[in-house]
Design a protein around this motif. Structure first.
Motif, PDB file in Angstrom:
ATOM      1  N   THR B 262       0.832  -1.202   0.000  1.00 51.96           N
ATOM      2  CA  THR B 262       0.000   0.000   0.000  1.00 51.96           C
ATOM      3  C   THR B 262       0.863   1.246   0.000  1.00 51.96           C
ATOM      4  N   SER B 263       2.147   1.083   0.394  1.00 50.29           N
ATOM      5  CA  SER B 263       3.031   2.244   0.400  1.00 50.29           C
ATOM      6  C   SER B 263       3.715   2.354  -0.955  1.00 50.29           C
ATOM      7  N   PRO B 264       3.871   3.580  -1.466  1.00 53.40           N
ATOM      8  CA  PRO B 264       4.498   3.749  -2.781  1.00 53.40           C
ATOM      9  C   PRO B 264       5.936   3.241  -2.806  1.00 53.40           C
ATOM     10  N   ASP B 265       6.605   3.180  -1.655  1.00 52.94           N
ATOM     11  CA  ASP B 265       8.013   2.811  -1.690  1.00 52.94           C
ATOM     12  C   ASP B 265       8.271   1.404  -1.152  1.00 52.94           C
ATOM     13  N   ASP B 266       7.234   0.594  -1.103  1.00 52.77           N
ATOM     14  CA  ASP B 266       7.369  -0.805  -0.707  1.00 52.77           C
ATOM     15  C   ASP B 266       8.193  -1.555  -1.761  1.00 52.77           C
ATOM     16  N   VAL B 271       8.521  -6.347  -8.261  1.00 53.57           N
ATOM     17  CA  VAL B 271       8.158  -7.471  -9.130  1.00 53.57           C
ATOM     18  C   VAL B 271       7.181  -7.056 -10.226  1.00 53.57           C
ATOM     19  N   ALA B 272       6.620  -5.861 -10.120  1.00 55.29           N
ATOM     20  CA  ALA B 272       5.591  -5.474 -11.092  1.00 55.29           C
ATOM     21  C   ALA B 272       6.209  -4.810 -12.310  1.00 55.29           C
ATOM     22  N   GLU B 273       5.729  -5.187 -13.506  1.00 58.21           N
ATOM     23  CA  GLU B 273       6.197  -4.551 -14.742  1.00 58.21           C
ATOM     24  C   GLU B 273       5.874  -3.060 -14.698  1.00 58.21           C
ATOM     25  N   ARG B 274       6.791  -2.252 -15.269  1.00 59.62           N
ATOM     26  CA  ARG B 274       6.568  -0.810 -15.325  1.00 59.62           C
ATOM     27  C   ARG B 274       6.106  -0.432 -16.729  1.00 59.62           C
ATOM     28  N   HIS B 303      -2.384  -7.460  -8.197  1.00 54.61           N
ATOM     29  CA  HIS B 303      -3.637  -7.801  -7.528  1.00 54.61           C
ATOM     30  C   HIS B 303      -3.468  -9.154  -6.850  1.00 54.61           C
ATOM     31  N   ASN B 304      -4.354  -9.422  -5.897  1.00 58.44           N
ATOM     32  CA  ASN B 304      -4.245 -10.700  -5.180  1.00 58.44           C
ATOM     33  C   ASN B 304      -5.558 -11.464  -5.220  1.00 58.44           C
ATOM     34  N   GLY B 305      -6.380 -11.161  -6.206  1.00 59.55           N
ATOM     35  CA  GLY B 305      -7.656 -11.860  -6.304  1.00 59.55           C
ATOM     36  C   GLY B 305      -8.756 -11.151  -5.530  1.00 59.55           C
ATOM     37  N   ARG B 306      -8.381 -10.320  -4.568  1.00 56.17           N
ATOM     38  CA  ARG B 306      -9.386  -9.571  -3.803  1.00 56.17           C
ATOM     39  C   ARG B 306      -9.285  -8.078  -4.078  1.00 56.17           C
ATOM     40  N   ASP B 307      -8.039  -7.554  -4.085  1.00 53.69           N
ATOM     41  CA  ASP B 307      -7.827  -6.123  -4.288  1.00 53.69           C
ATOM     42  C   ASP B 307      -6.931  -5.872  -5.495  1.00 53.69           C
ATOM     43  N   LEU B 308      -7.070  -4.691  -6.057  1.00 52.24           N
ATOM     44  CA  LEU B 308      -6.151  -4.236  -7.107  1.00 52.24           C
ATOM     45  C   LEU B 308      -5.414  -3.013  -6.574  1.00 52.24           C
ATOM     46  N   ALA B 309      -4.079  -2.993  -6.731  1.00 55.17           N
ATOM     47  CA  ALA B 309      -3.297  -1.818  -6.341  1.00 55.17           C
ATOM     48  C   ALA B 309      -2.589  -1.283  -7.579  1.00 55.17           C
ATOM     49  N   ILE B 310      -2.690   0.009  -7.795  1.00 59.74           N
ATOM     50  CA  ILE B 310      -2.014   0.639  -8.927  1.00 59.74           C
ATOM     51  C   ILE B 310      -1.044   1.672  -8.392  1.00 59.74           C
ATOM     52  N   ARG B 311       0.202   1.593  -8.856  1.00 64.23           N
ATOM     53  CA  ARG B 311       1.209   2.569  -8.441  1.00 64.23           C
ATOM     54  C   ARG B 311       1.488   3.487  -9.619  1.00 64.23           C
ATOM     55  N   LEU B 312       1.395   4.793  -9.359  1.00 62.81           N
ATOM     56  CA  LEU B 312       1.590   5.791 -10.397  1.00 62.81           C
ATOM     57  C   LEU B 312       2.771   6.655 -10.009  1.00 62.81           C
ATOM     58  N   LEU B 454       2.253   7.563  -6.121  1.00 62.83           N
ATOM     59  CA  LEU B 454       0.911   7.411  -5.568  1.00 62.83           C
ATOM     60  C   LEU B 454       0.467   5.966  -5.729  1.00 62.83           C
ATOM     61  N   VAL B 455      -0.065   5.392  -4.639  1.00 63.14           N
ATOM     62  CA  VAL B 455      -0.649   4.055  -4.747  1.00 63.14           C
ATOM     63  C   VAL B 455      -2.141   4.150  -4.473  1.00 63.14           C
ATOM     64  N   LEU B 456      -2.934   3.585  -5.364  1.00 67.89           N
ATOM     65  CA  LEU B 456      -4.386   3.542  -5.208  1.00 67.89           C
ATOM     66  C   LEU B 456      -4.797   2.074  -5.124  1.00 67.89           C
ATOM     67  N   THR B 457      -5.596   1.740  -4.119  1.00 64.45           N
ATOM     68  CA  THR B 457      -5.999   0.343  -3.916  1.00 64.45           C
ATOM     69  C   THR B 457      -7.512   0.270  -3.750  1.00 64.45           C
ATOM     70  N   ARG B 458      -8.120  -0.742  -4.373  1.00 65.21           N
ATOM     71  CA  ARG B 458      -9.561  -0.919  -4.212  1.00 65.21           C
ATOM     72  C   ARG B 458      -9.898  -2.398  -4.372  1.00 65.21           C
TER      73      ARG B 458
END
Lengths: 264, 547
Positions: B262-266, B271-274, B303-312, B454-458
């Motif tokens: 959830t933190s932008p600097d985690d 591991v996520a493609e940019r 995502h983990n099947g429950r939530d999606l997190a997007i880092r911008l 910025l990280v947005l999670t829903r």
């Protein structure tokens, strides 16, 4: 050598190979050598073409009894001849592996964008309303061509174009303005013979006045960044910028009587 | 035979009659009028009709100040320098390269013609002698980093070199137009090219007409060695990717186990493609904006099947609102201000100068004694991620600029001056209404040396319903992005926009992906064995029958 080439089995293989190369690469790369634009054939279409060729080849090799027997002979040999045992085994292993691999490619989850099939020049409406005025597009001519001095109209169009269109269509009119890379579909390339030389000036007027949002559904109006210039420009300015587009690129518009245009 | 000879003779005569280099100007003039005057102006003053829609403005040739040279600061460029810019253009500006359109002789003629705009070209160019690049290695780059500090490049370019230094907000060029120190993480936008050699040359020559100095004096004063300047160039080059990034069509959200970062600097984001998504000015709907401060956003998704997190992640020189940037905001709004009124109903009757105002505001007026400078509104930075309200089944989707009244879009809308991002519905560009009721959208942002992260999670499911999109795995979901830099005077329709892209949430790989191919292979093998066995049995039978 010659006798080998006259063997129906070898002929069949050759025809298939040449056809594959032609469909796969030829269609994409040969026309550009002659100055005609082209694009690679999609896989499904390629498959269809190859099936057609295969049916043709089968008809050919089975046309006479002799040829059919000669065609079958090497196949039969591989299937039964003890000296071909290794071949046989190799084929029995590789063909199933290949089949498995092709299936895998089909079923594995793909992350492709859905195809975006867009009609670039959909049929225009018969009439449009331009700032409250109804205009019938069929037969509509550019009024500025019959009035005043053409050079003045070109210069007026140049001003309109540079103030409003360069960011997308570019100062070279090739659709490569400095903001063009942000949009999809890309801004039209007016130097391409598939754009304005194919169009009447009234069609171009409609496209400029109503922009991307004025397109019918098959033109994917929701994606097009082309602004609706009726919000910015007067009717006269639009006719002038059209004159500039043709003048600067050297194309001629399609006309109503000859339905011909394009000559540079 | 004789006819051919005559033809050759005629050709020779024609060649001899061709004007010598010095007299090419008239030929250059026609080409200039056709292709260059729209930006650079008929008199070369940089005041063509397009000029007011561009920052940096087209070059005013009468001032004879050129950015991309191999000559010392203050000297005119060589012919080859001018040919180089005409050929390759100036990346990151509106100046394109001309090799596709103009022949070599046309481009040479233009070089000569440009030189007629200023008497400065009567002087000879003072060419700088460049050395060869020393080997590039980790030590060299580290030395370059130290030299970058020592030469105080950070004052303009910032500690992280994103063009956000403490004096960035006050920079102006010699014609008093605001100018942004280059973002050194984006070498594909350098005016003179992004290679180590290009950068080294700019350090030696400076970019005349801009605050970017030449470091030749420092070299002469032995404050810095030539090798160190090479090291700075190598360091600067190392800040950008090897190749200019290309946008993908699909942004991939990988499926991960457990908790999402959830933190932008985690570090879990590693591991996520940019995905690189270019943003450009909103020049489609009134009021337009031709000088966006944000030119791209880097997008990652998990995502983990429950939530999606997007880092911008996007570069922005200022954390707005920031009073240190209000003068910049005032100046940019003044020189790039929207060319039309926001309230403008179709400017029906105004002909002639509609579209854009004709003359750029005279920069000299800026110092007019006529009293107080008008206050600028304090605007925050903002970012919007746009989705349709439902995943479209066919091709149709909402209009890419925030939909319309008939087909609105669903937004994740974040502002630097609001406590958290909100879910919203938009019915047309900047016509944004927050969705009422409790929201499951979470946001976390950091501003760090000229960069927002910025990280947005829903949750994938949209419990609140309404206009909220239900996110589904294994389907390409349309997505688009908008950015506003408040200190650049951006809000509403004035900002940076993108086209529609797609985000794809990976599905857990179904077993059939492996079982189907294995089954196919087995079936094919079985069929093959059958065919062989049958053929052999027949052969034996045939043989025994003596066919």
């Amino acid at each position: 050598m010659k006798s080998r080439l006259s063997h129906p089995f070898v002929q069949a293989l050759l025809i298939l190979a040449v056809a594959y190369l032609l469909f796969r690469f030829g269609i994409a790369y040969i026309p550009p050598l002659l100055g005609v634009k082209s694009a690679p054939v999609p896989h499904t279409v390629l498959l269809q073409y190859m099936l057609t060729v295969a049916v043709g080849v089968l008809l050919y090799v089975s046309a006479t009894e002799d040829r059919w027997r000669a065609f079958k002979a090497p196949i039969q040999r591989v299937l039964v001849d003890p000296s071909q045992r290794l071949y046989r085994l190799a084929l029995l292993v590789t063909v199933p592996l290949l089949a498995g691999f092709i299936t895998y490619r089909q079923v594995r989850p793909s992350v492709e964008a859905p195809p975006n099939l867009r009609s670039i020049h959909p049929a225009p409406p018969s009439t449009i309303t331009f700032r409250g005025k109804t205009m019938t597009l069929a037969g509509l001519e550019n009024p500025l061509r019959k009035e005043g001095n053409l050079r003045d109209h070109v210069e007026e169009g140049r001003r309109v174009y540079y103030q409003n269109c360069v960011a997308c269509h570019g100062d070279q009119l090739n659709g490569k303005g400095h903001f063009a890379h942000g949009f999809n579909p890309p801004p039209a390339d007016f130097t391409d013979n598939g754009t304005i030389p194919q169009l009447t000036e009234s069609f171009v007027f409609w496209r400029i006045a109503k922009g991307g949002r004025g397109l019918p559904k098959e033109g994917t109006p929701w994606n097009s960044a082309m602004p609706a210039w009726e919000d910015f420009l007067t009717e006269r300015e639009i006719w002038a910028v059209i004159i500039f587009l043709y003048d600067q690129t050297g194309w001629t518009p399609r006309t109503w009587d000859t339905a011909e245009g394009g000559a540079r | 035979m004789s006819a051919r000879l005559a033809g050759t003779a005629a050709l020779l005569v024609a060649l001899a009659a061709a004007p010598a280099a010095g007299q090419q100007a008239p030929a250059g003039k026609a080409i200039y009028e056709k292709w260059c005057a729209g930006c650079h102006g008929s008199d070369g003053k940089g005041d063509g009709p397009a000029a007011s829609t561009m920052l940096p403005r087209p070059r005013d040739f009468t001032r004879a100040l050129f950015k991309v040279r191999t000559t010392s600061s203050g000297s005119v460029p060589t012919d080859a320098d001018l040919r180089h810019v005409i050929d390759d253009g100036m990346p990151g500006s509106a100046m394109p390269g001309w090799t596709d359109v103009l022949s070599e002789s046309d481009r040479d003629a233009l070089v000569q013609y440009i030189k007629t705009f200023s008497t400065a070209f009567q002087q000879k160019p003072d060419v700088v002698a460049f050395s060869k690049a020393p080997p590039e290695n980790a030590a060299a780059i580290e030395d370059g980093r130290r030299t970058y500090e020592k030469l105080e490049c950070f004052k303009c370019h910032g500690r992280a070199a994103r063009g956000d230094g403490p004096s960035a907000s006050t920079q102006e060029d010699d014609s008093h137009f605001p100018i942004r120190p280059a973002n050194l993480e984006e070498n594909w936008r350098f005016r003179g090219g992004g290679s180590v050699e290009d950068i080294y040359r700019r350090l030696r020559t400076g970019l005349d007409g801009t605050p970017m100095p030449s470091f030749n004096d420092m070299l002469a004063a032995k404050v810095v060695t030539d090798e160190q300047l090479w090291h700075v160039a190598q360091y600067v080059r190392s800040l950008s990717p090897k190749e200019p990034p290309e946008p993908p069509e699909v942004i991939r959200a990988r499926l991960v186990e457990g908790r999402l970062p959830t933190s932008p600097d985690d570090s879990a984001w590693n591991v996520a493609e940019r995905a690189y998504i270019p943003l450009v000015g909103q020049v489609i709907i009134k009021p337009r904006w031709f000088s966006p401060a944000v030119d791209a956003v880097w997008v990652q998704a998990l995502h983990n099947g429950r939530d999606l997190a997007i880092r911008l992640v996007w570069d922005d020189r200022s954390r707005s609102p920031d009073p240190r940037w209000s003068e910049w905001q005032r100046r940019v709004t003044e020189v790039m201000g929207p060319k039309e009124d926001s309230a403008a109903a179709p400017a029906a009757a105004t002909s002639g100068t509609s579209g854009s105002d004709a003359a750029p505001p005279a920069p000299a007026d800026r110092a007019s004694p006529a009293g107080a400078t008008p206050a600028v509104p304090a605007l925050g930075d903002a970012f919007a991620v746009q989705f349709p309200r439902e995943i479209p089944q066919g091709m149709e989707r909402p209009y890419f600029l925030m939909g319309d009244a008939r087909n609105p879009v669903y937004l994740w809308y974040w502002r630097s001056d609001a406590p958290a991002a909100v879910e919203a519905t938009a019915r047309g560009l900047a016509n944004i209404t927050p969705i009422p009721g409790p929201s499951t959208l979470r946001s976390q942002a950091v501003f760090d040396r000229g960069q927002w992260r910025l990280v947005l999670t829903r949750p994938l499911a949209a419990p609140g319903g309404g206009d909220r999109l239900t996110l589904v795995q294994g389907e390409a979901i349309p997505i688009a992005f908008f950015a506003w830099d408040g200190s650049n005077g951006e809000s509403g329709t004035k900002g940076a926009v993108s086209a529609w892209y797609h985000v794809y949430l990976d599905e857990p790989t179904p077993k059939t992906v492996y079982t189907t191919p294995i089954a196919t292979a087995a079936l094919t093998a079985g069929f093959g064995i059958l065919v062989v066995a049958r053929a052999q049995r027949r052969e034996k039978q045939g043989g025994s029958k003596g066919d």
